[in-house]
Every structure is written in structure tokens, then in C-alpha cells.
Design an enzyme around this catalytic site. Sequence first.
Site, PDB file in Angstrom:
ATOM      1  N   ASP A  15      -8.612  -8.005   8.410  1.00  0.00           N
ATOM      2  CA  ASP A  15      -7.444  -8.789   7.972  1.00  0.00           C
ATOM      3  C   ASP A  15      -7.816 -10.274   8.015  1.00  0.00           C
ATOM      4  O   ASP A  15      -8.346 -10.768   9.006  1.00  0.00           O
ATOM      5  CB  ASP A  15      -6.240  -8.527   8.896  1.00  0.00           C
ATOM      6  CG  ASP A  15      -4.958  -9.152   8.352  1.00  0.00           C
ATOM      7  OD1 ASP A  15      -4.072  -8.395   7.911  1.00  0.00           O
ATOM      8  OD2 ASP A  15      -4.848 -10.397   8.371  1.00  0.00           O
ATOM      9  N   ASP A 109      -4.504  -9.218   1.732  1.00  0.00           N
ATOM     10  CA  ASP A 109      -5.489  -9.808   2.651  1.00  0.00           C
ATOM     11  C   ASP A 109      -6.049  -8.826   3.673  1.00  0.00           C
ATOM     12  O   ASP A 109      -6.543  -9.226   4.710  1.00  0.00           O
ATOM     13  CB  ASP A 109      -4.917 -11.051   3.331  1.00  0.00           C
ATOM     14  CG  ASP A 109      -4.168 -10.754   4.618  1.00  0.00           C
ATOM     15  OD1 ASP A 109      -3.505  -9.702   4.677  1.00  0.00           O
ATOM     16  OD2 ASP A 109      -4.242 -11.572   5.539  1.00  0.00           O
ATOM     17  N   GLU A 110      -5.972  -7.537   3.379  1.00  0.00           N
ATOM     18  CA  GLU A 110      -6.547  -6.606   4.354  1.00  0.00           C
ATOM     19  C   GLU A 110      -7.098  -5.349   3.689  1.00  0.00           C
ATOM     20  O   GLU A 110      -6.703  -5.006   2.576  1.00  0.00           O
ATOM     21  CB  GLU A 110      -5.543  -6.237   5.430  1.00  0.00           C
ATOM     22  CG  GLU A 110      -4.317  -5.530   4.927  1.00  0.00           C
ATOM     23  CD  GLU A 110      -3.145  -5.724   5.887  1.00  0.00           C
ATOM     24  OE1 GLU A 110      -3.047  -4.935   6.827  1.00  0.00           O
ATOM     25  OE2 GLU A 110      -2.357  -6.654   5.684  1.00  0.00           O
TER      26      GLU A 110
HETATM   27  P1  TTP Z   1      -0.541 -11.560   6.970  1.00  0.00           P
HETATM   28  O1  TTP Z   1      -1.910 -10.963   7.056  1.00  0.00           O
HETATM   29  O2  TTP Z   1       0.588 -10.820   7.613  1.00  0.00           O
HETATM   30  O3  TTP Z   1      -0.527 -12.994   7.652  1.00  0.00           O
HETATM   31  P2  TTP Z   1      -1.606 -14.162   7.581  1.00  0.00           P
HETATM   32  O4  TTP Z   1      -2.874 -13.714   6.933  1.00  0.00           O
HETATM   33  O5  TTP Z   1      -0.966 -15.376   6.975  1.00  0.00           O
HETATM   34  O6  TTP Z   1      -1.848 -14.483   9.104  1.00  0.00           O
HETATM   35  P3  TTP Z   1      -2.655 -13.596  10.181  1.00  0.00           P
HETATM   36  O7  TTP Z   1      -3.794 -14.466  10.629  1.00  0.00           O
HETATM   37  O8  TTP Z   1      -1.687 -13.332  11.269  1.00  0.00           O
HETATM   38  O9  TTP Z   1      -3.107 -12.343   9.490  1.00  0.00           O
HETATM   39  O10 TTP Z   1      -0.132 -11.818   5.462  1.00  0.00           O
HETATM   40  C1  TTP Z   1      -1.087 -12.145   4.457  1.00  0.00           C
HETATM   41  C2  TTP Z   1      -0.484 -13.109   3.473  1.00  0.00           C
HETATM   42  O11 TTP Z   1       0.692 -12.549   2.879  1.00  0.00           O
HETATM   43  C3  TTP Z   1      -0.045 -14.422   4.088  1.00  0.00           C
HETATM   44  O12 TTP Z   1      -1.107 -15.352   4.206  1.00  0.00           O
HETATM   45  C4  TTP Z   1       1.015 -14.870   3.130  1.00  0.00           C
HETATM   46  C5  TTP Z   1       1.637 -13.581   2.623  1.00  0.00           C
HETATM   47  N1  TTP Z   1       2.918 -13.359   3.347  1.00  0.00           N
HETATM   48  C6  TTP Z   1       4.097 -13.840   2.797  1.00  0.00           C
HETATM   49  O13 TTP Z   1       4.105 -14.396   1.690  1.00  0.00           O
HETATM   50  N2  TTP Z   1       5.257 -13.676   3.490  1.00  0.00           N
HETATM   51  C7  TTP Z   1       5.297 -13.087   4.714  1.00  0.00           C
HETATM   52  O14 TTP Z   1       6.374 -12.967   5.315  1.00  0.00           O
HETATM   53  C8  TTP Z   1       4.060 -12.600   5.279  1.00  0.00           C
HETATM   54  C9  TTP Z   1       4.046 -11.939   6.625  1.00  0.00           C
HETATM   55  C10 TTP Z   1       2.904 -12.759   4.566  1.00  0.00           C
HETATM   56 MG    MG Z   2      -3.768 -11.917   7.534  1.00  0.00          MG
HETATM   57 MG    MG Z   3      -2.378  -8.914   6.413  1.00  0.00          MG
END
Ligand code: TTP
Ligand code: MG
Ligand code: MG
Length: 417
Positions: A15, A109-110
Site C-alpha cells: 500500500d 494504491d494497493e
Molecule cells: P489510502 O491508502 O487509504 O490512504 P493514503 O495512501 O492516502 O494513506 P496511507 O499512507 O495511510 O495509506 O487511500 C489511497 C488514496 O485514495 C488516497 O491517497 C486518496 C484516496 N482517498 C480518498 O480520496 N478519500 C478517502 O477517504 C480515502 C481514505 C482515500
Molecule cells: Mg495508501
Molecule cells: Mg490504500
Amino acid sequence: MTDWTTGQRIILHVDFDAFFASVEVHLHPELRGKPVIVGGTSNRGVVSAASYEARKFGVHSAMPMWEARRRCPRGVFLPVNGRAYGEYSARAREILSRFSPRMDPASIDEAYLDVTGSLGLFGGLDGLLARIKSDIREELGITVSIGVAPNRLVAKMASEWDKPNGLSIVRPDELPERLFELPVGAIPGVGGVTQKSLAQMGVRTIGQLARVPKTLLERHFGKHGSYLHRAAQGQDDAPVPYYRPGEDDRKQISREETLAQDTRDLAVLEQRLLALSEEVARKLRARGQHARTVTLKVKLSNFKLFTRSETLATPIDLEDDIFTHAREMLAKVRLGAQAARLIGVGVSNLTDEAVASQLSLFERTDERREHLARARDDIIERFGKGAVTRARLVHEPEVKDTDPESDVTDDDPLQRL
Ligand code: TTP
Ligand code: MG
Ligand code: MG
């Protein structure tokens, strides 16, 4: 990494850290080290992503933008640049696919990887993990957090434990005990409602959950109960599918269900259609895609099958839009003397490019709906489906044969926005 029990799979969950914000920092190096906040720019906007520097100020995803500005007045606030994130996502998937043919991009993103068969090519697990991190850092300038475990469920949990730039490895012989100290909410799909019911049974940790007899959980939670039982033991058999990059005309997402009772009641059918539309829309958004074709499927008591499709000028990804078109087609289905025994909705003609222009459109007109939908996706992801329910769906008729994943064609998940 020597003592991985033979015969056990080695699954990774990768991720990206603060994904949208990290892409912005890579595109604008002068932002490195600053609190970067990406989200809707209007007053009603919400935070999509916050860099780890911004999180120190208490800013996080889904927070209203005005609140983020209040907490972090010196933050760098940027609008959502969907096209850029889609491109990074596609490149990330290309990089990850070098490490195993079994790669399942679960969201923008994962991804999950089954590397059981490819360790030898990279000098073992340590070598492979180091190479994934360095390839992504060198080619995309972004750090990732990786969870390693004998299955997807535990790998997903483990990737959260050491963010950012994390690495958490759970070996087979550490299961299930390694999970026991964690709160039950750490299990994907265990939301507030389930946590509350479990707390009433005196169950707060996964260790306590693991000691509850399976039959008791099943009696309390139905199907979800058997999932809870397996999850508490750290068990999950789901395979990581083979990754198929490139265009594929089988690209579609659909959901269908056989009704508990055959029915001619339009209200019941519409209610199920709305629920199915929501699932399809959520999956679409998780892939960062929009769809131009909506398909309705109705099977009658005599097993006669109706399918109707409609192709739209503008690609859509919201449940309301999918539902509206499906409902129009449903109104045209002639049941005759028959009743409906199965109903389904699907989308195809999936597109990536439309999103950039769509995003600017949303900024003007649909931003609130879009963010609401995203917020719902996030809540469901974190707390399970029970957490968000529309008034219309509260009185759900019983379903006798639902297999939500049965009709999903998960090919070409390497999508650009
Ligand atoms: P995530 O992987 O949940 O979060 P992140 O990558 O920003 O942070 P982390 O380091 O904790 O993984 O989500 C991936 C992307 O999805 C995030 O960068 C933006 C988008 N997203 C939104 O647009 N709204 C949201 O509420 C969430 C959780 C994510
Ligand atoms: Mg992330
Ligand atoms: Mg994610």
C-alpha cells in the site's frame, strides 16, 4: 527470511503511503517535507489525502477541508489531479507485476502479490522486498508499506502496522497468536456495529474473539460469523489471481442475486437493484474507472432471461446514475404471467480518460455527491457493509443465493484514472 514453513503461501499486501499527496510531492519536489493536503477545493470539499507531515496536525482523509485548514493553516492545499494519480497507479502495477504473475491490484494504491514461486529469482524474501521498495522509490519517488503473511487477510492487516515506509512480516508459525492483542476492529470488515455487539459479549481483542465458539458467532452474525471465526484464527484461503494487463473486452463489473422468493413487486426489485448498483459503483470507484454501458439482467420464474443494455454519452461511476438507468430498463421488462427470480446489474465499456474531465465537472456540480460516495466507500471498507445503509435498503428481503463475487470479471485491473 529462512524459516517460512514449506507448503505455505507467501502473500504481500503493498500500500502506497499518503498516495495522492506523495504523487504531488514527486511532481513538485519543493513540497517535500511540507504538510501537503489534497482534496476538494471548495468550502464543502473534503480531504482525500494528507502527507505524514500534515497528519501531525491531526489532518486525515475524509475530514472537511475547512477543518483541515483550521488545523493546519500553513499547509499546502492542492486540488485532486486524478489523471496523474491514475498514471502513477498504472506504473506502480507494472512495477509490481515484475515480482509475480499473481498480482491483484485491489485499489488505486494497493495490490496483493503471491510471491511463493518467485522468491528464488530475487535472492529470497528479503531480496525481493528490498527490490520492490527500491524499484518503486527510484521509478516513482514514493514509499510503500508492505505486509507479508501466509494469506491476503493477514497481509492486509500487517501493511498497516508500520506506516509509512513500513514492513511487517507475519510468519505462519506466528499465527494466530500474533493477532491476539489487536482490537477486533483491526479485522477488515469489522465495523462499529460488529464491534459493539462483540463488546456486549465481552469480546474486544482478536484473542478473545478466537475463543468464542464458531457456532455462537454464526448464530449471532450469520455468514459474517463464520468469517469472524476464520479471521480471528488468521485464516484466509482466497487466492491471488493472475494479473492480466492491457485492454480486454471482457472488462466488466456486475452483481446479481437470486431473490429469496420470486416476485412481481416492482418496489422489491428496485430495492435490490439499488443495493446491487451500490456494490457495482463502489467497485468501479475502487478501480478509478467510469463506465459508459449499464446492463440489466432479469431471470424469470420459467428461467427465461432478459438482458437490456444502455450506452451513455457521459461515463458514470455513481450508484444513483447506475441505478437510474437500470431502473428505466427494468420498467420496460414484460413479466407477463411470470415473476422475477433473479436480478442483476452490470457495467462495461469502462474508461479511464474520462475521469480527468469528469473531475473538473465534479468540482463544479457534483463534488458533494462524489465525496459522499467516496466517504461511503471508505466507511464500508473500514467498517463493513452494515455501517452505511440507505433508508431504502433497511428492510431487505432475504436473499437465498447471493454470491457477490461470482460474476465479477476482474481482469485488467491495472487501470489508469
Ligand atoms: P489510502 O491508502 O487509504 O490512504 P493514503 O495512501 O492516502 O494513506 P496511507 O499512507 O495511510 O495509506 O487511500 C489511497 C488514496 O485514495 C488516497 O491517497 C486518496 C484516496 N482517498 C480518498 O480520496 N478519500 C478517502 O477517504 C480515502 C481514505 C482515500
Ligand atoms: Mg495508501
Ligand atoms: Mg490504500
